[in-house]
Design a protein around this motif. Structure first.
Motif, PDB file in Angstrom:
ATOM      1  N   ALA A  19       0.833  -1.210   0.000  1.00  0.00           N
ATOM      2  CA  ALA A  19       0.000   0.000   0.000  1.00  0.00           C
ATOM      3  C   ALA A  19       0.865   1.256   0.000  1.00  0.00           C
ATOM      4  O   ALA A  19       0.552   2.235  -0.690  1.00  0.00           O
ATOM      5  CB  ALA A  19      -0.933  -0.016   1.213  1.00  0.00           C
ATOM      6  N   ILE A  20       1.954   1.242   0.759  1.00  0.00           N
ATOM      7  CA  ILE A  20       2.861   2.397   0.782  1.00  0.00           C
ATOM      8  C   ILE A  20       3.462   2.630  -0.599  1.00  0.00           C
ATOM      9  O   ILE A  20       3.499   3.765  -1.099  1.00  0.00           O
ATOM     10  CB  ILE A  20       3.955   2.209   1.854  1.00  0.00           C
ATOM     11  CG1 ILE A  20       3.343   2.305   3.253  1.00  0.00           C
ATOM     12  CG2 ILE A  20       5.068   3.227   1.695  1.00  0.00           C
ATOM     13  CD1 ILE A  20       4.288   1.893   4.370  1.00  0.00           C
ATOM     14  N   PHE A  21       3.941   1.551  -1.233  1.00  0.00           N
ATOM     15  CA  PHE A  21       4.504   1.700  -2.573  1.00  0.00           C
ATOM     16  C   PHE A  21       3.450   2.180  -3.570  1.00  0.00           C
ATOM     17  O   PHE A  21       3.736   2.998  -4.446  1.00  0.00           O
ATOM     18  CB  PHE A  21       5.119   0.390  -3.058  1.00  0.00           C
ATOM     19  CG  PHE A  21       6.496   0.122  -2.516  1.00  0.00           C
ATOM     20  CD1 PHE A  21       7.413   1.147  -2.363  1.00  0.00           C
ATOM     21  CD2 PHE A  21       6.885  -1.151  -2.176  1.00  0.00           C
ATOM     22  CE1 PHE A  21       8.675   0.911  -1.871  1.00  0.00           C
ATOM     23  CE2 PHE A  21       8.157  -1.402  -1.684  1.00  0.00           C
ATOM     24  CZ  PHE A  21       9.046  -0.367  -1.534  1.00  0.00           C
ATOM     25  N   ALA A  22       2.222   1.686  -3.456  1.00  0.00           N
ATOM     26  CA  ALA A  22       1.157   2.118  -4.366  1.00  0.00           C
ATOM     27  C   ALA A  22       0.873   3.604  -4.198  1.00  0.00           C
ATOM     28  O   ALA A  22       0.697   4.322  -5.191  1.00  0.00           O
ATOM     29  CB  ALA A  22      -0.107   1.295  -4.123  1.00  0.00           C
ATOM     30  N   LEU A  23       0.819   4.073  -2.966  1.00  0.00           N
ATOM     31  CA  LEU A  23       0.606   5.501  -2.734  1.00  0.00           C
ATOM     32  C   LEU A  23       1.769   6.337  -3.256  1.00  0.00           C
ATOM     33  O   LEU A  23       1.566   7.435  -3.785  1.00  0.00           O
ATOM     34  CB  LEU A  23       0.379   5.769  -1.246  1.00  0.00           C
ATOM     35  CG  LEU A  23      -0.945   5.254  -0.684  1.00  0.00           C
ATOM     36  CD1 LEU A  23      -0.990   5.430   0.832  1.00  0.00           C
ATOM     37  CD2 LEU A  23      -2.110   5.961  -1.346  1.00  0.00           C
ATOM     38  N   GLU A  31       9.172   9.813 -13.564  1.00  0.00           N
ATOM     39  CA  GLU A  31      10.428   9.096 -13.332  1.00  0.00           C
ATOM     40  C   GLU A  31      10.359   8.271 -12.041  1.00  0.00           C
ATOM     41  O   GLU A  31      10.812   7.144 -11.990  1.00  0.00           O
ATOM     42  CB  GLU A  31      11.588  10.090 -13.261  1.00  0.00           C
ATOM     43  CG  GLU A  31      12.943   9.415 -13.282  1.00  0.00           C
ATOM     44  CD  GLU A  31      14.065  10.437 -13.378  1.00  0.00           C
ATOM     45  OE1 GLU A  31      14.990  10.339 -12.562  1.00  0.00           O
ATOM     46  OE2 GLU A  31      13.985  11.320 -14.261  1.00  0.00           O
ATOM     47  N   GLN A  32       9.761   8.854 -11.032  1.00  0.00           N
ATOM     48  CA  GLN A  32       9.630   8.140  -9.763  1.00  0.00           C
ATOM     49  C   GLN A  32       8.643   6.972  -9.902  1.00  0.00           C
ATOM     50  O   GLN A  32       8.817   5.923  -9.297  1.00  0.00           O
ATOM     51  CB  GLN A  32       9.166   9.089  -8.668  1.00  0.00           C
ATOM     52  CG  GLN A  32       9.145   8.454  -7.289  1.00  0.00           C
ATOM     53  CD  GLN A  32       8.638   9.408  -6.223  1.00  0.00           C
ATOM     54  OE1 GLN A  32       8.115  10.460  -6.534  1.00  0.00           O
ATOM     55  NE2 GLN A  32       8.790   9.016  -4.990  1.00  0.00           N
ATOM     56  N   GLY A  38       8.968  -0.743 -10.419  1.00  0.00           N
ATOM     57  CA  GLY A  38       9.941  -1.828 -10.331  1.00  0.00           C
ATOM     58  C   GLY A  38       9.999  -2.407  -8.926  1.00  0.00           C
ATOM     59  O   GLY A  38      10.100  -3.623  -8.740  1.00  0.00           O
ATOM     60  N   ASN A  39       9.907  -1.538  -7.923  1.00  0.00           N
ATOM     61  CA  ASN A  39       9.861  -2.015  -6.542  1.00  0.00           C
ATOM     62  C   ASN A  39       8.612  -2.828  -6.271  1.00  0.00           C
ATOM     63  O   ASN A  39       8.641  -3.807  -5.530  1.00  0.00           O
ATOM     64  CB  ASN A  39       9.940  -0.834  -5.568  1.00  0.00           C
ATOM     65  CG  ASN A  39      11.302  -0.190  -5.567  1.00  0.00           C
ATOM     66  OD1 ASN A  39      12.282  -0.806  -5.976  1.00  0.00           O
ATOM     67  ND2 ASN A  39      11.363   1.050  -5.125  1.00  0.00           N
ATOM     68  N   MET A  40       7.493  -2.418  -6.864  1.00  0.00           N
ATOM     69  CA  MET A  40       6.258  -3.185  -6.702  1.00  0.00           C
ATOM     70  C   MET A  40       6.402  -4.578  -7.303  1.00  0.00           C
ATOM     71  O   MET A  40       5.872  -5.550  -6.775  1.00  0.00           O
ATOM     72  CB  MET A  40       5.084  -2.453  -7.361  1.00  0.00           C
ATOM     73  CG  MET A  40       4.607  -1.247  -6.596  1.00  0.00           C
ATOM     74  SD  MET A  40       3.862  -1.665  -5.030  1.00  0.00           S
ATOM     75  CE  MET A  40       2.283  -2.236  -5.569  1.00  0.00           C
TER      76      MET A  40
END
Length: 143
Positions: A19-23, A31-32, A38-40
């Motif tokens: 959820a943190i990565f999705a937000l 770019e971010q 990729g982290n997801m």
């Protein structure tokens, strides 16, 4: 602490991280967003790996807790169906030139594997339908 509680805690922690990565993806710039997506994917691969490990552990645990002879006979029957399907598949009944002309790496072995998979699917589907019909007929006639 039981295994069920540990698995619930791990699932909850992974859900929070996801959820943190999705937000962060939603709130970030282009770019971010690419780097965060990729982290997801890494999170998704980690979750998939954990699920596969847990499934294998529970299957092995269930094998030794139950009737292992019956389980091995079922696995042996499945392997026999796959081997028979592979031997039935020829791999030469398809013209592969349209695929190779487009640059696709389709060989006779690939065609044979696909044919074996189709034959295996057909046999297992017929067996599943037959077992459902048998159990339904048995319920009707036993009343």
């Amino acid at each position: 602490m039981g295994l069920h509680k540990v698995l619930k805690i791990v699932a909850f922690a992974l859900a929070i991280i996801g959820a943190i990565f999705a937000l962060m993806i939603i709130a970030g710039d282009d770019e971010q967003q690419l780097s965060m997506s990729g982290n997801m994917l890494y999170i998704a691969y980690t979750v998939l790996g954990l699920i596969l490990v847990m499934v294998l552990l529970f299957v092995i645990k269930g094998l030794f807790a139950g009737n292992i002879k019956k389980t091995l006979m079922t696995v042996g029957a499945f392997v026999l169906i796959v081997v028979i399907s592979y031997s039935m598949s020829s791999g030469t009944d398809l013209d592969l030139t349209p695929f190779t002309d487009k640059g696709l790496d389709v060989t006779e072995d690939t065609s044979k594997y696909v044919g074996a998979g189709l034959y295996t699917f057909y046999v297992l589907a017929i067996l599943a339908i037959a077992s459902m019909l048998y159990s339904g007929a048995k319920k009707i006639f036993n009343k």
